[in-house]
Write a protein that holds these residues in place. Structure first.
Motif, PDB file in Angstrom:
ATOM      1  N   ALA A  69      -5.137 -10.443  -1.306  1.00  0.00           N
ATOM      2  CA  ALA A  69      -6.305  -9.345  -1.441  1.00  0.00           C
ATOM      3  C   ALA A  69      -5.970  -8.426  -0.342  1.00  0.00           C
ATOM      4  CB  ALA A  69      -7.452  -9.663  -1.385  1.00  0.00           C
ATOM      5  N   LEU A  70      -5.604  -8.440   1.165  1.00  0.00           N
ATOM      6  CA  LEU A  70      -5.116  -7.878   2.152  1.00  0.00           C
ATOM      7  C   LEU A  70      -3.422  -7.571   1.412  1.00  0.00           C
ATOM      8  CD1 LEU A  70      -6.092 -10.295   4.680  1.00  0.00           C
ATOM      9  CD2 LEU A  70      -7.172  -8.202   4.409  1.00  0.00           C
ATOM     10  N   ALA A  71      -2.718  -7.984   0.827  1.00  0.00           N
ATOM     11  CA  ALA A  71      -1.899  -7.203   0.258  1.00  0.00           C
ATOM     12  C   ALA A  71      -1.888  -6.010  -0.230  1.00  0.00           C
ATOM     13  CB  ALA A  71      -0.699  -8.323   0.121  1.00  0.00           C
ATOM     14  N   GLU A  72      -2.299  -6.141  -0.913  1.00  0.00           N
ATOM     15  CA  GLU A  72      -2.744  -5.316  -1.864  1.00  0.00           C
ATOM     16  C   GLU A  72      -3.798  -3.777  -1.814  1.00  0.00           C
ATOM     17  OE1 GLU A  72      -5.540  -4.474  -6.219  1.00  0.00           O
ATOM     18  OE2 GLU A  72      -5.380  -6.834  -5.233  1.00  0.00           O
ATOM     19  N   LEU A  73      -4.431  -3.577  -0.860  1.00  0.00           N
ATOM     20  CA  LEU A  73      -4.880  -2.784   0.092  1.00  0.00           C
ATOM     21  C   LEU A  73      -4.072  -2.701   1.436  1.00  0.00           C
ATOM     22  CD1 LEU A  73      -7.501  -1.506   1.003  1.00  0.00           C
ATOM     23  CD2 LEU A  73      -8.050  -3.471   3.060  1.00  0.00           C
ATOM     24  N   VAL A  74      -2.778  -2.812   1.697  1.00  0.00           N
ATOM     25  CA  VAL A  74      -2.206  -2.470   2.090  1.00  0.00           C
ATOM     26  C   VAL A  74      -1.267  -1.258   1.343  1.00  0.00           C
ATOM     27  CG1 VAL A  74       0.245  -2.694   2.913  1.00  0.00           C
ATOM     28  CG2 VAL A  74      -1.831  -4.339   4.652  1.00  0.00           C
ATOM     29  N   ASP A  75      -1.145  -2.301   0.130  1.00  0.00           N
ATOM     30  CA  ASP A  75      -0.398  -1.213  -0.903  1.00  0.00           C
ATOM     31  C   ASP A  75      -0.945  -0.218  -1.740  1.00  0.00           C
ATOM     32  OD1 ASP A  75       1.996  -3.063  -1.215  1.00  0.00           O
ATOM     33  OD2 ASP A  75       1.244  -4.508  -2.546  1.00  0.00           O
ATOM     34  N   ALA A  76      -2.022  -0.084  -1.360  1.00  0.00           N
ATOM     35  CA  ALA A  76      -2.921   0.797  -1.641  1.00  0.00           C
ATOM     36  C   ALA A  76      -2.998   2.060  -0.606  1.00  0.00           C
ATOM     37  CB  ALA A  76      -3.814   0.987  -2.220  1.00  0.00           C
ATOM     38  N   LEU A  77      -3.191   1.474   0.618  1.00  0.00           N
ATOM     39  CA  LEU A  77      -3.179   2.817   1.945  1.00  0.00           C
ATOM     40  C   LEU A  77      -1.859   3.255   2.209  1.00  0.00           C
ATOM     41  CD1 LEU A  77      -4.921   0.520   4.822  1.00  0.00           C
ATOM     42  CD2 LEU A  77      -5.724   2.217   3.429  1.00  0.00           C
ATOM     43  N   VAL A  78      -0.389   2.749   1.747  1.00  0.00           N
ATOM     44  CA  VAL A  78       0.961   3.445   1.214  1.00  0.00           C
ATOM     45  C   VAL A  78       0.790   4.133   1.073  1.00  0.00           C
ATOM     46  CG1 VAL A  78       3.510   3.115   1.295  1.00  0.00           C
ATOM     47  CG2 VAL A  78       1.988   1.205   2.308  1.00  0.00           C
ATOM     48  N   ARG A  79      -0.048   4.529  -0.814  1.00  0.00           N
ATOM     49  CA  ARG A  79       0.262   4.528  -1.824  1.00  0.00           C
ATOM     50  C   ARG A  79      -0.180   5.959  -1.370  1.00  0.00           C
ATOM     51  NH1 ARG A  79      -0.226   0.116  -4.671  1.00  0.00           N
ATOM     52  NH2 ARG A  79      -2.693   0.568  -4.931  1.00  0.00           N
ATOM     53  N   ARG A  80      -1.717   5.940  -1.041  1.00  0.00           N
ATOM     54  CA  ARG A  80      -2.411   6.865  -0.085  1.00  0.00           C
ATOM     55  C   ARG A  80      -2.134   7.918   0.704  1.00  0.00           C
ATOM     56  NH1 ARG A  80      -8.171   7.705   0.253  1.00  0.00           N
ATOM     57  NH2 ARG A  80      -7.776   7.132  -1.869  1.00  0.00           N
ATOM     58  N   GLY A  95       1.425   7.600   2.447  1.00  0.00           N
ATOM     59  CA  GLY A  95       2.499   7.543   2.836  1.00  0.00           C
ATOM     60  C   GLY A  95       3.218   7.291   4.195  1.00  0.00           C
ATOM     61  N   GLY A  96       3.703   7.394   4.843  1.00  0.00           N
ATOM     62  CA  GLY A  96       4.497   7.551   6.178  1.00  0.00           C
ATOM     63  C   GLY A  96       2.849   7.854   6.945  1.00  0.00           C
ATOM     64  N   ARG A  97       2.553   8.187   6.582  1.00  0.00           N
ATOM     65  CA  ARG A  97       1.442   8.300   7.592  1.00  0.00           C
ATOM     66  C   ARG A  97      -0.094   6.675   7.682  1.00  0.00           C
ATOM     67  NH1 ARG A  97      -1.003  13.475   6.410  1.00  0.00           N
ATOM     68  NH2 ARG A  97      -1.330  13.054   4.529  1.00  0.00           N
ATOM     69  N   ALA A  98       0.378   5.939   6.813  1.00  0.00           N
ATOM     70  CA  ALA A  98      -0.181   4.535   6.764  1.00  0.00           C
ATOM     71  C   ALA A  98      -0.770   4.056   8.202  1.00  0.00           C
ATOM     72  CB  ALA A  98       0.103   4.134   5.450  1.00  0.00           C
ATOM     73  N   VAL A  99       0.357   3.921   8.744  1.00  0.00           N
ATOM     74  CA  VAL A  99       0.770   2.868   9.698  1.00  0.00           C
ATOM     75  C   VAL A  99      -0.254   2.842  10.420  1.00  0.00           C
ATOM     76  CG1 VAL A  99       2.150   2.522  11.645  1.00  0.00           C
ATOM     77  CG2 VAL A  99       3.321   3.650   9.851  1.00  0.00           C
ATOM     78  N   ARG A 100      -0.573   3.944  10.856  1.00  0.00           N
ATOM     79  CA  ARG A 100      -2.268   3.641  11.542  1.00  0.00           C
ATOM     80  C   ARG A 100      -3.321   3.334  10.407  1.00  0.00           C
ATOM     81  NH1 ARG A 100      -5.103   9.352  13.452  1.00  0.00           N
ATOM     82  NH2 ARG A 100      -2.479   9.156  14.900  1.00  0.00           N
TER      83      ARG A 100
END
Length: 369
Positions: free
Chosen positions: A290-301, A303-308
């Motif tokens: 579930a956490l991995a799925e949320l990380v993927d969703a944050l990256v899609r939303r 992009g490169g600024r998902a690190v924060r």
């Protein structure tokens, strides 16, 4: 009232003096009005003139111009009179003026000395001041310029023709007077090195070096290396030590131009631009799907600024029990909720009754009372 003084005239012997100055001119380049700096050098005896325009006129541009002008004229007069601009001098006037090392080196190379006239004494540089009006009202009028380089090419040709014409105010042709003056000029050195300016730049991850807001491509073999740039008026030469890496045509400063040479970045050799996962990213993916799925969703939303956002999620994961975080994340994913602030409040709500017996609402607080 200050009494009037009788006006006089300056007379110069052949090879005695040349005068240099600049003037702001509004010029139409490629259909767009631009404010440029027109630089001029005039031999005071023969009135031979050389002029060029620059987007801005700093010390590097001054060195470039004077070197070109003296070579155009075939030599230098013994003295070069300038105004009080900080481009040429550091401080002082007349014989007490102090000049920067690079300007002193230029004067020594061509065998002349600078002399700064007193402030407010514009007549002292009248030989170079007056022709600016003629350039504005004769050269620019009726001519089209496709680029700054085209303007300077036409201006050089115009100077050559002007120097061949009879001039009423001196009742002579400059080139005929120059025949007398030529032998009195300081002779040109056997070799005149090209004027350049040094810069140190690192090749970025996209394979470019940056100079004056412009980007110049570099071969992939030098990615990440620190290189030396030799900037001249028309070229940008990039060196790795003494080895020439590439010789670029110089783009005009401040135009945000990207200069890419075919072969520097072959398509088949382009590395993936996807960044390596961070430690926080790896930890969250390993903890629960579930956490991995949320990380993927944050990256899609983001992009490169998902690190924060990933770091914020990782902090929530460390601060609270894993089960409570996972339950909150599953609920959030079911509603496509990616607001980490709200997810953290959902975690706290899950924990309130299980660990702390905290009131969930005002009504529960009143019932307990």
């Amino acid at each position: 009232m200050r009494p009037k003084q009788r006006a006089g005239q300056y007379h110069f012997a052949p090879g005695e003096e040349m005068q240099h100055d600049t003037s702001p001119h509004t010029v139409v380049i490629a259909g767009r009005e631009r404010l440029l700096q027109c630089a001029s050098l005039v031999l005071c005896y023969s009135r031979m003139q050389y002029a060029q325009v620059f987007p801005s006129f700093d010390r590097f541009a001054c060195r470039v111009f004077l070197s070109e002008a003296i070579q155009f004229l075939g030599g230098a007069a013994s003295r070069c009179v300038v105004d009080g601009s900080s481009v040429v001098r550091v401080r002082g006037w007349g014989d007490n003026a102090v000049y920067p090392d690079d300007m002193e080196a230029l004067a020594e190379r061509f065998g002349f000395g600078f002399w700064v006239h007193a402030p407010g004494d514009a007549d002292r540089s009248g030989r170079v001041e007056r022709p600016f009006h003629y350039i504005e009202n004769n050269f620019y009028k009726g001519r089209d310029f496709s680029s700054l380089g085209d303007c300077n090419h036409q201006l050089r040709a115009w100077c050559e023709r002007k120097n061949l014409r009879f001039q009423k105010h001196i009742r002579a042709v400059p080139t005929e007077l120059f025949a007398v003056e030529r032998s009195t000029l300081q002779p040109l050195p056997l070799h005149v090195p090209e004027v350049y300016q040094l810069h140190v730049r690192r090749v970025d991850t996209e394979g470019y070096v940056n100079l004056h807001s412009n980007r110049y491509s570099m071969p992939d073999a030098v990615l990440g290396q620190t290189l030396t740039l030799h900037e001249t008026r028309t070229r940008v030469r990039v060196f790795d030590g003494k080895r020439l890496v590439f010789d670029h045509e110089r783009a005009e400063s401040g135009t945000a131009t990207r200069v890419t040479i075919p072969g520097h970045h072959p398509r088949g050799a382009v590395a993936s631009q996807k960044a390596a996962p961070t430690a926080e990213d790896r930890t969250l993916r390993a903890a629960d799907p579930a956490l991995a799925e949320l990380v993927d969703a944050l990256v899609r939303r983001h992009g490169g600024r998902a690190v924060r956002s990933v770091r914020q999620l990782h902090k929530i994961y460390l601060d609270y029990p894993t089960d409570a975080v996972v339950d909150a994340v599953k609920t959030a994913l079911a509603y496509n909720l990616l607001d980490l602030g709200r997810i953290e409040r959902m975690v706290l709500r899950n924990l309130a009754g299980t660990y702390f017996r905290l009131p969930l609402s005002r009504s529960e607080d009143e019932d307990d009372g």
